[in-house]
Design a protein around this motif. Structure first.
Motif, short mmCIF file in Angstrom:
data_model
loop_
_atom_site.label_atom_id
_atom_site.label_comp_id
_atom_site.label_asym_id
_atom_site.label_seq_id
_atom_site.Cartn_x
_atom_site.Cartn_y
_atom_site.Cartn_z
N ASP A 87 0.81 -1.21 0.00
CA ASP A 87 0.00 0.00 0.00
C ASP A 87 0.85 1.27 0.00
O ASP A 87 0.39 2.32 -0.44
N ASP A 88 2.07 1.16 0.51
CA ASP A 88 2.95 2.33 0.61
C ASP A 88 4.31 2.02 -0.02
O ASP A 88 5.35 1.99 0.65
N PRO A 89 4.32 1.79 -1.35
CA PRO A 89 5.58 1.40 -1.99
C PRO A 89 6.63 2.50 -1.94
O PRO A 89 7.83 2.19 -1.95
N ALA B 251 11.95 4.27 -0.19
CA ALA B 251 12.79 5.18 0.58
C ALA B 251 13.64 4.42 1.60
O ALA B 251 14.81 4.74 1.84
N ALA B 252 13.03 3.39 2.21
CA ALA B 252 13.78 2.59 3.20
C ALA B 252 14.92 1.82 2.53
O ALA B 252 15.99 1.64 3.12
N VAL C 113 2.87 -7.35 5.11
CA VAL C 113 1.84 -7.70 4.14
C VAL C 113 0.88 -8.65 4.84
O VAL C 113 1.15 -9.11 5.95
N ASP C 114 -0.23 -8.96 4.19
CA ASP C 114 -1.28 -9.71 4.88
C ASP C 114 -1.14 -11.22 4.80
O ASP C 114 -1.54 -11.93 5.72
N LEU D 145 4.94 -8.90 -3.66
CA LEU D 145 6.08 -8.06 -3.30
C LEU D 145 7.36 -8.58 -3.95
O LEU D 145 8.17 -7.79 -4.48
N LEU D 146 7.57 -9.89 -3.91
CA LEU D 146 8.77 -10.45 -4.53
C LEU D 146 8.79 -10.16 -6.03
O LEU D 146 9.85 -9.85 -6.59
#
Length: 285
Positions: free
Chosen positions: A18-20, A25-26, A259-260, A268-269
């Motif tokens: 939800d917050d790519p 940034a990380a 993630v859920d 994500l991968l």
């Protein structure tokens, strides 16, 4: 490692999909090195551990990301077991919570705590079977470096008897320690080693402890919190928890993102693979 770590309620941890932009940034332009749990992360949790089979679609995603990024599977399962289930050449496989590590090409890495614990574990296994085999649904799973006692399938009324057996056996074998997981307790050698120590050691052993590398551990279980905490000590290190906060509202985690479910882990991968394939030119994972 320091004993001071940041923990938050799972619901307060930002969602990696939800917050790519926050995840990008990380990462800070570093190359991700991926450390993946298996059960509950690459596959859903199932009643019997032998039924946790990696889907063809999941295997394709892991194979794709492993072609462009360093990937290690770090599991509580025996290394040969998880290696057989994942069935992808070229990965680093760490089984038994990092006690048993194999690198591509068939070589093994002797970690600082390798040793022969077979006699102690054999005796503890016999004691667990003697006490638990009479409890319907209880399952004793022997591994090379540990013994898992599963209680997912036992009746609630039988849990006190199950717990009493664990307490009695644990008291008889002070050289072993108990490690809780999802509906399972494991008896392991009582030494200072866990998934977090394994990940930090692998970063050094594989020359990945560099400022241009961001180690990411993706896991779901309480045993994975050791790795999440360890990566808080590494510049660029990130834990990514696979857990739906609605299922355990009180749970806290040291992970930086979440993630859920395993399907979202695969999404994500795939995004991380796409970013690496594009040479890092995309704005975000």
């Amino acid at each position: 490692m320091s004993d001071t770590f940041t923990h938050r309620r799972v619901a307060d941890v930002p969602h990696a999909l939800d917050d790519p932009q926050a995840l990008a940034a990380a990462l800070g332009g570093r190359t991700p090195a991926l450390f993946l749990d298996y059960d509950g992360t690459l596959t859903p949790i199932v009643p019997r551990p032998e039924d946790a089979v990696l889907s063809d679609a999941a295997r394709a995603v892991v194979r794709r990301v492993a072609a462009v990024l360093p990937v290690a599977v770090v599991s509580g399962r025996d290394r040969p077991d998880v290696e057989r289930l994942v069935a992808i050449d070229g990965l680093i496989y760490a089984g038994s919570h990092g006690f048993d590590v194999e690198v591509p090409g068939g070589g093994t890495l002797e970690n600082p705590v390798s040793g022969d614990w077979s006699q102690t574990l054999d005796a503890a296994e016999r004691a667990l079977h003697a006490g638990l085999d009479a409890i319907d649904g209880a399952q004793v799973e022997r591994k090379k470096f540990s013994i898992a006692a599963h209680y997912r399938r036992i009746a609630d009324a039988d849990y006190p008897a199950f717990r009493a057996v664990l307490d009695e056996v644990g008291g008889r074998f002070p050289d072993l320690k108990e490690k809780p997981g999802k509906k399972v307790f494991e008896l392991q050698p009582a030494i200072d080693w866990h998934k977090g120590k394994c990940v930090l050691w692998l970063l050094q052993a594989l020359d990945l402890d560099r400022p241009d590398v961001a180690p990411l551990f993706l896991g779901d279980d309480v045993t994975d919190e050791d790795a999440f905490r360890a990566l808080q000590t590494v510049d660029g290190g990130l834990g990514i928890l696979c857990a739906d906060p609605a299922e355990d509202p009180a749970r806290e985690t040291a992970a930086a993102f979440r993630v859920d479910d395993p399907d979202q882990i695969l999404t994500l991968l795939a995004r991380l693979a796409g970013l690496a394939e594009a040479g890092g030119e995309e704005d975000a994972p």
